[in-house]
Write an enzyme that holds these catalytic residues in place. Structure first.
Site, mmCIF file in Angstrom:
data_model
loop_
_atom_site.group_PDB
_atom_site.id
_atom_site.type_symbol
_atom_site.label_atom_id
_atom_site.label_comp_id
_atom_site.label_asym_id
_atom_site.label_seq_id
_atom_site.Cartn_x
_atom_site.Cartn_y
_atom_site.Cartn_z
ATOM 1 N N LYS A 4 0.864 -1.182 0.000
ATOM 2 C CA LYS A 4 0.000 0.000 0.000
ATOM 3 C C LYS A 4 0.898 1.228 0.000
ATOM 4 O O LYS A 4 1.929 1.253 0.692
ATOM 5 C CB LYS A 4 -0.881 -0.040 1.259
ATOM 6 N N SER A 54 -9.715 1.937 2.917
ATOM 7 C CA SER A 54 -8.819 2.649 2.039
ATOM 8 C C SER A 54 -7.794 1.778 1.325
ATOM 9 O O SER A 54 -7.193 2.239 0.354
ATOM 10 C CB SER A 54 -8.080 3.716 2.843
ATOM 11 N N SER A 67 -9.980 -0.439 7.137
ATOM 12 C CA SER A 67 -9.404 -0.328 5.792
ATOM 13 C C SER A 67 -8.713 -1.556 5.239
ATOM 14 O O SER A 67 -8.368 -1.575 4.055
ATOM 15 C CB SER A 67 -8.436 0.849 5.730
HETATM 16 N N1 GLN Z 1 -13.132 4.251 6.316
HETATM 17 C C1 GLN Z 1 -12.572 4.693 7.564
HETATM 18 C C2 GLN Z 1 -12.160 6.139 7.450
HETATM 19 O O1 GLN Z 1 -12.431 6.714 6.468
HETATM 20 C C3 GLN Z 1 -11.408 3.833 7.931
HETATM 21 C C4 GLN Z 1 -10.186 4.134 7.180
HETATM 22 C C5 GLN Z 1 -9.022 3.313 7.575
HETATM 23 O O2 GLN Z 1 -9.173 2.269 8.237
HETATM 24 N N2 GLN Z 1 -7.848 3.787 7.220
HETATM 25 O O3 GLN Z 1 -11.577 6.704 8.312
#
Ligand code: GLN
Length: 485
Positions: free
Chosen positions: A78, A153, A177
């Protein structure tokens, strides 16, 4: 079986036996990326030269009899993990041209294990999002239906694994995410216990929640990857100083008598009916394998989304203060004075969702509001952790859905932040409590993947992986493959 369909254990055996070289395997995966990534946009950077050089080194190591299970295996990182000599963008214009002077611990450890890095994967900007649509580099598409999102994400990593463009990938999970994109793309992903993997060199979003973890096609592959990245790191003060379990070695245990807690609050309102039926089918299969079912309750779980959307933005507003146009990252043209430099560099460098979070977080932390928001959210966080502690007195592993629905259409929630935030309604409590959580494929619903979430007690990754592995030995849900890939 085609090369890109093989598991880490199979590849490792074939590499060791000289039936295939890492160079051949890497070349094959790079060709797949060339053929398919234009349609999916999983990669921000493809590191072809580095990959071939690392593959050559891996082949030498294998020939010298010094290989481990990950040696020669092509993976992707990532783009939130710092990589020496390869840009680290974090999905943002702010870091569009950022070159880190070091490798993140997770990257360094996987390199030492002999993996081959194919490239850096696309992600929501600074890991803020659940659909990959906030990336400065454009959205990622879900290989199961390219009109839908892959989740976020870590959507680039998830889609790349699902489309067989890499064997495994790294992700990060602050609120879901790793698990939510794993669910939406039909792969297996694990968020380890907070502190199990080092955060050093991972661009910080919300430091008390962020955790790195592996994404792959099976629990067995995830076990090998976790063994590669887990462990104490003196450069991360929140890293746990305890020995790493033998994850792959723990996969052989039958699950008769394992107590599985089904979360009452997760199976009701707000859950798509098809996803609910699929989760129940997976629960039935666990029962058939001898697990005992108990109903459990997490009475404060409903407060997890509001608590998270105070804690995460508060910490992000502080972490992202370092992007000021002075030290590194985007700098505006011809600033009039220092204030103009800060203002314009940040206005130009950050996208809308990141700005929204910085504003919410700065407000929540401002004098006079701290007690009402941040402190209160921290108290709720404790209540949620206490709920889990009580639940784990009655069961060994908790199960439920990972996400409330299957993959949604691109653009469908882009203008509705609250409905986007609700994507993580079942995953966020795990981060707030610091527990390990996994998503593994359950039966598909209307042809689209569904994730079954498994939650363990602190540092109980080995048990979680074994339960997932036993289910995967008995079913073929994780073997389904998107048409055309
Ligand atoms: N979707 C969640 C957010 O927008 C989690 C994101 C994540 O785990 N990095 O914060």
């Amino acid at each position: 079986m085609e090369l890109h369909e093989q598991s880490i254990a199979q590849l490792s055996r074939r590499l060791g036996a000289g039936e295939v070289s890492s160079t051949e395997l890497t070349t094959h995966m790079l060709e797949r990326i060339r053929a398919h990534d234009a349609a999916l946009n999983c990669f921000i950077t493809v590191t072809e030269e580095t990959a071939l050089a690392q593959a050559k080194t891996a082949d030498e190591r294998i020939a010298a009899g010094q290989a481990g299970p990950l040696t020669g295996v092509p993976i992707a990182h990532k783009d939130i993990f710092c990589t020496l000599d390869v840009r680290t963008s974090c999905g943002s214009r702010m870091l569009e041209n950022f070159m880190s002077p070091y490798d993140a611990t997770v990257v360094g450890k996987l390199q030492q294990a002999g993996t081959v890095m194919l490239g850096k994967t696309n992600m929501d900007e600074f890991a803020m999002g659940s659909s990959n649509e906030t990336s400065y580099f454009g959205p990622v598409r879900n290989p199961w239906d390219t009109g839908t999102v892959p989740g976020g994400s870590s959507g680039g990593s998830a889609a790349a694994v699902a489309a067989r463009l890499c064997v495994a990938a790294t992700g990060t999970d602050t609120g879901g995410s790793i698990r939510q994109p794993a669910a939406l793309t039909g792969i297996t992903g694990l968020k380890p216990t907070y502190g199990r993997c080092s955060r050093w060199g991972m661009v910080a979003f919300a430091s008390s929640l962020d955790q790195a973890g592996p994404m792959a096609r099976s629990a067995e592959d995830v076990a090998f990857m976790l063994a590669g990245i887990a462990g104490f790191d003196e450069r991360d003060s929140t890293s746990a100083q305890r020995p790493v379990d033998d994850y792959a070695g723990a996969l052989g245990n039958d699950i008769r008598g394992v107590r599985i807690g089904v979360v009452r609050e997760f199976m009701g309102d707000g859950l798509d009916a098809g996803v609910g039926a699929s989760v129940l089918a997976a629960v039935e299969e666990l029962k058939r394998l001898g697990a005992e079912m108990v109903e459990i309750s997490l009475p404060n779980a409903g407060l997890s989304v509001p608590a998270y959307y105070v804690v995460a933005p508060a910490e992000c507003s502080s972490n992202l203060a370092r992007f000021d146009g002075v030290r590194y990252g985007h700098r505006c043209e011809d600033p009039k004075d220092l204030e103009d430099l800060y203002k314009r560099s940040r206005s130009e460098g950050f996208g809308a969702e990141v700005k929204r979070r910085i504003m919410i977080g700065t407000y929540a932390l401002s004098a006079g509001y701290y007690d009402a928001y941040y402190l209160k959210a921290q108290k709720v966080r404790q209540l949620i952790a206490d709920d889990f502690r009580q639940a784990f007195e009655k069961c060994d592993v908790i199960v439920g859905p990972t996400a409330p629905g299957t993959a949604f259409r691109l653009g469908e929630k882009a203008d509705d932040p609250v409905s986007m935030y609700l994507q993580d309604i079942y995953t966020i409590a795990v981060n707030l409590a610091g527990l390990p959580g996994m998503s593994i494929p359950a039966p598909a619903s209307d042809g689209m993947p569904v994730g079954l979430q498994l939650i363990g007690s602190y540092f109980d990754e080995a048990r979680l992986l074994n339960v997932a592995h036993q289910l995967q030995l008995a079913t073929d849900w994780h073997r389904q493959r998107p048409a055309g890939f």
